[in-house]
Motif scaffolding. Structure first.
Motif, short mmCIF file in Angstrom:
data_model
loop_
_atom_site.label_atom_id
_atom_site.label_comp_id
_atom_site.label_asym_id
_atom_site.label_seq_id
_atom_site.Cartn_x
_atom_site.Cartn_y
_atom_site.Cartn_z
N ARG A 134 50.48 40.80 37.81
CA ARG A 134 49.57 41.73 37.13
C ARG A 134 48.15 41.14 37.11
NH1 ARG A 134 47.97 42.98 31.55
NH2 ARG A 134 49.07 41.14 30.80
N LEU A 135 48.08 39.87 36.79
CA LEU A 135 46.77 39.20 36.77
C LEU A 135 46.12 39.26 38.15
CD1 LEU A 135 44.79 36.99 35.26
CD2 LEU A 135 45.90 35.51 36.89
N LEU A 136 46.93 39.00 39.19
CA LEU A 136 46.39 38.98 40.55
C LEU A 136 45.77 40.31 40.94
CD1 LEU A 136 48.92 36.83 42.57
CD2 LEU A 136 46.49 36.38 42.20
N SER A 137 46.47 41.39 40.59
CA SER A 137 45.93 42.69 40.97
C SER A 137 44.66 42.98 40.15
CB SER A 137 47.01 43.77 40.87
OG SER A 137 46.78 44.63 39.84
N ASP A 138 44.64 42.58 38.87
CA ASP A 138 43.45 42.77 38.03
C ASP A 138 42.25 41.97 38.53
OD1 ASP A 138 44.73 44.47 36.35
OD2 ASP A 138 44.88 43.09 34.65
N ILE A 139 42.52 40.73 38.84
CA ILE A 139 41.39 39.85 39.20
C ILE A 139 40.87 40.20 40.60
CG2 ILE A 139 42.63 37.85 40.19
CD1 ILE A 139 40.71 36.12 38.39
N ASP A 140 41.75 40.71 41.44
CA ASP A 140 41.31 41.15 42.77
C ASP A 140 40.37 42.36 42.63
OD1 ASP A 140 41.39 40.77 45.60
OD2 ASP A 140 42.52 42.64 45.73
N ASN A 141 40.70 43.25 41.70
CA ASN A 141 39.81 44.38 41.40
C ASN A 141 38.48 43.91 40.86
OD1 ASN A 141 40.74 46.94 42.02
ND2 ASN A 141 42.22 46.91 40.33
N PHE A 142 38.56 42.92 39.97
CA PHE A 142 37.34 42.35 39.40
C PHE A 142 36.44 41.81 40.51
CE2 PHE A 142 35.09 38.49 38.19
CZ PHE A 142 34.33 38.92 37.12
N ALA A 143 37.06 41.10 41.47
CA ALA A 143 36.29 40.52 42.59
C ALA A 143 35.68 41.61 43.45
CB ALA A 143 37.19 39.62 43.42
N ASN A 165 34.03 36.08 31.58
CA ASN A 165 34.60 35.83 30.24
C ASN A 165 35.14 37.10 29.58
OD1 ASN A 165 31.89 36.54 30.10
ND2 ASN A 165 31.49 35.37 28.24
N GLU A 166 34.50 38.27 29.91
CA GLU A 166 35.01 39.55 29.40
C GLU A 166 36.42 39.78 29.94
OE1 GLU A 166 34.03 42.01 27.40
OE2 GLU A 166 32.28 40.86 26.75
N PHE A 167 36.55 39.53 31.24
CA PHE A 167 37.85 39.68 31.91
C PHE A 167 38.89 38.76 31.25
CE2 PHE A 167 40.99 38.24 34.94
CZ PHE A 167 41.40 39.40 35.56
N ALA A 168 38.48 37.53 30.97
CA ALA A 168 39.39 36.54 30.39
C ALA A 168 39.94 36.99 29.04
CB ALA A 168 38.67 35.21 30.24
N ARG A 169 39.14 37.79 28.32
CA ARG A 169 39.57 38.25 27.00
C ARG A 169 40.84 39.10 27.09
NH1 ARG A 169 33.82 39.32 24.90
NH2 ARG A 169 33.37 37.14 25.27
N ASN A 170 41.05 39.78 28.22
CA ASN A 170 42.28 40.56 28.40
C ASN A 170 43.51 39.67 28.53
OD1 ASN A 170 40.62 42.80 28.54
ND2 ASN A 170 40.41 42.65 30.77
N TYR A 171 43.27 38.39 28.78
CA TYR A 171 44.38 37.46 28.93
C TYR A 171 44.25 36.31 27.91
CZ TYR A 171 45.68 39.97 33.13
OH TYR A 171 46.09 40.94 34.01
N LYS A 172 44.01 36.67 26.68
CA LYS A 172 43.93 35.72 25.57
C LYS A 172 42.97 34.56 25.84
CE LYS A 172 48.46 35.25 25.64
NZ LYS A 172 49.76 34.70 25.40
N GLY A 173 41.80 34.90 26.39
CA GLY A 173 40.87 33.83 26.72
C GLY A 173 39.44 34.15 26.41
N HIS A 176 32.59 30.54 28.82
CA HIS A 176 31.25 30.77 29.33
C HIS A 176 31.27 31.96 30.28
CE1 HIS A 176 30.03 26.97 27.69
NE2 HIS A 176 31.01 26.36 28.32
N SER A 177 30.06 32.49 30.56
CA SER A 177 29.97 33.66 31.42
C SER A 177 30.69 33.47 32.76
CB SER A 177 28.49 33.98 31.63
OG SER A 177 28.35 34.95 32.61
N LYS A 178 30.39 32.39 33.43
CA LYS A 178 30.95 32.21 34.78
C LYS A 178 32.06 31.17 34.85
CE LYS A 178 26.95 34.10 36.95
NZ LYS A 178 25.73 33.91 37.73
N ALA A 179 32.44 30.63 33.71
CA ALA A 179 33.52 29.65 33.67
C ALA A 179 34.32 29.90 32.40
CB ALA A 179 32.97 28.24 33.67
N ALA A 180 35.47 30.52 32.55
CA ALA A 180 36.24 30.89 31.36
C ALA A 180 37.69 30.39 31.47
CB ALA A 180 36.22 32.40 31.18
N GLY A 181 38.39 30.45 30.35
CA GLY A 181 39.80 30.07 30.32
C GLY A 181 40.61 31.23 29.78
N ALA A 182 41.90 31.24 30.08
CA ALA A 182 42.80 32.28 29.58
C ALA A 182 44.22 31.75 29.69
CB ALA A 182 42.62 33.57 30.38
#
Ligand SMILES: [Mn+2]
Length: 339
Positions: free
Chosen positions: A305-314, A278-286, A289-295
């Motif tokens: 841009r999102l793909l490279s960010d989320i791949d880093n997150f993973a 959900n912290e990550f989702a906040r960077n994309y207007k979202g 829940h902790s493990k289930a978020a929207g953006a």
């Protein structure tokens, strides 16, 4: 067991409900089973226990749980003289009816992580599996009668929001309160026949997802759903979004998401097995829940841009998880040494 704070909140909410003759129930935009279940559960609870009160649900339609009922359009005049109870909605922006501040008084019941206190009285506990579980405890604590309609709505919300008792937040309390609901005449099989119903189009759509989902280097699996795919399989947006579940929990892919093209934006549904997303989702207007978020994204151009960010997150999430596994292994070894 339920915390003292929650028990107190339940008692206060009952007192508030008793004080108002007119009540409006509001959920969030693009409602889901939990939102609908909370609205209709509360509706039937109030109507059954306080028959003289006039209660209306204001909001949008949710097709796959429409067997629970249909919301209405509530007039300004009625709302101004009413108590508003907002359910399952973290922020005012997401409310299906924004007129909450013009009500006489407002109560909020919610279990989202990043939840604002926008009502006069707020009962917010992110640890609950679902907002419907909160509604069920509200009934239980106050010894309200739960008829079959109320029980059906509440049970529907609990099962849909927990993915049939599989998600984070399900505790012994969840099972306890469901046992109580079962005693209230809830037909578990009938509810499952509604919530589990699939059309041939959705089966074909699932096939499309499996054939077209993509995998990143560090453990993200995702599917891009454009407008023409939604049309091709004759899907509602909520059915299209439900397709996300089919790419969940693939071994080696602890992060998964769906990007769906809505008329005015690209909405993202993000899931994570280990780390909160959900912290990550906040960077994309979202958020969410902790493990289930929207953006959301403004256009497909932002997907890279999102793909490279989320791949880093993973990548980071996997490393942290492997590290904690390693740490556990070392601790277990130490324990053996000592004994
Ligand atoms: Mn919910």
């Amino acid at each position: 067991m339920l915390s003292k704070k929650s028990i107190k909140a339940c008692k206060i909410i009952k007192k508030i409900i008793k004080q108002y003759d007119k009540i409006v129930l509001i959920g969030h935009t693009r409602p889901d089973g939990d939102c609908y279940g909370s609205e209709f559960g509360l509706y039937h609870l109030i109507k059954d226990n306080y028959p003289s009160k006039e209660v209306h649900i204001s909001g949008e339609v949710c097709e796959y749980v429409s067997f629970l009922g249909t919301p209405e359009i509530v007039s300004d005049e009625f709302l101004k003289e009413a108590l508003v109870i907002a359910v399952d909605c973290g922020n005012v922006d997401r409310l299906a009816d924004k007129r909450i501040s013009s009500a006489l008084y407002s109560v909020k019941i919610d279990h989202h992580d990043d939840s604002d206190e926008y009502a006069d009285m707020n009962w917010i506990v992110p640890a609950f599996s679902s907002c419907c579980e909160m509604i069920a405890w509200l009934a239980f604590v106050n010894r309200l009668n739960v008829d079959k309609s109320a029980g059906t709505a509440i049970y529907t919300g609990i099962t849909t929001d927990t993915g049939d008792f599989k998600h984070f937040g399900v505790t012994s309390d969840t099972f306890l309160i469901c046992s109580y609901l079962a005693d209230c005449g809830v037909d578990v099989e009938e509810i499952a026949s509604y919530t589990g119903a699939r059309t041939l189009d959705t089966i074909k759509y699932t096939g499309y997802i499996y054939e077209n989902c993509k995998y990143t280097k560090n453990g993200v699996v995702y599917i891009k759903i454009t407008k023409d795919i939604v049309e091709k399989y004759s899907l509602s947006y909520e059915k299209a979004a439900a397709g996300l579940n089919s790419i969940g929990y693939i071994e080696g892919y602890p992060v998964w998401f769906m990007a769906i093209e809505y008329p005015s934006e690209i909405r993202l549904r993000l899931r994570s097995k280990y780390e909160g997303i959900n912290e990550f989702a906040r960077n994309y207007k979202g958020g969410g829940h902790s493990k289930a978020a929207g953006a959301s994204l403004d256009s497909w151009d932002d997907l890279d841009r999102l793909l490279s960010d989320i791949d880093n997150f993973a990548k980071e999430s996997k490393q942290k998880h492997e590290f904690s596994d390693l740490k556990n292994a070392v601790e277990i070894k130490e324990e053996f040494k000592e004994s």
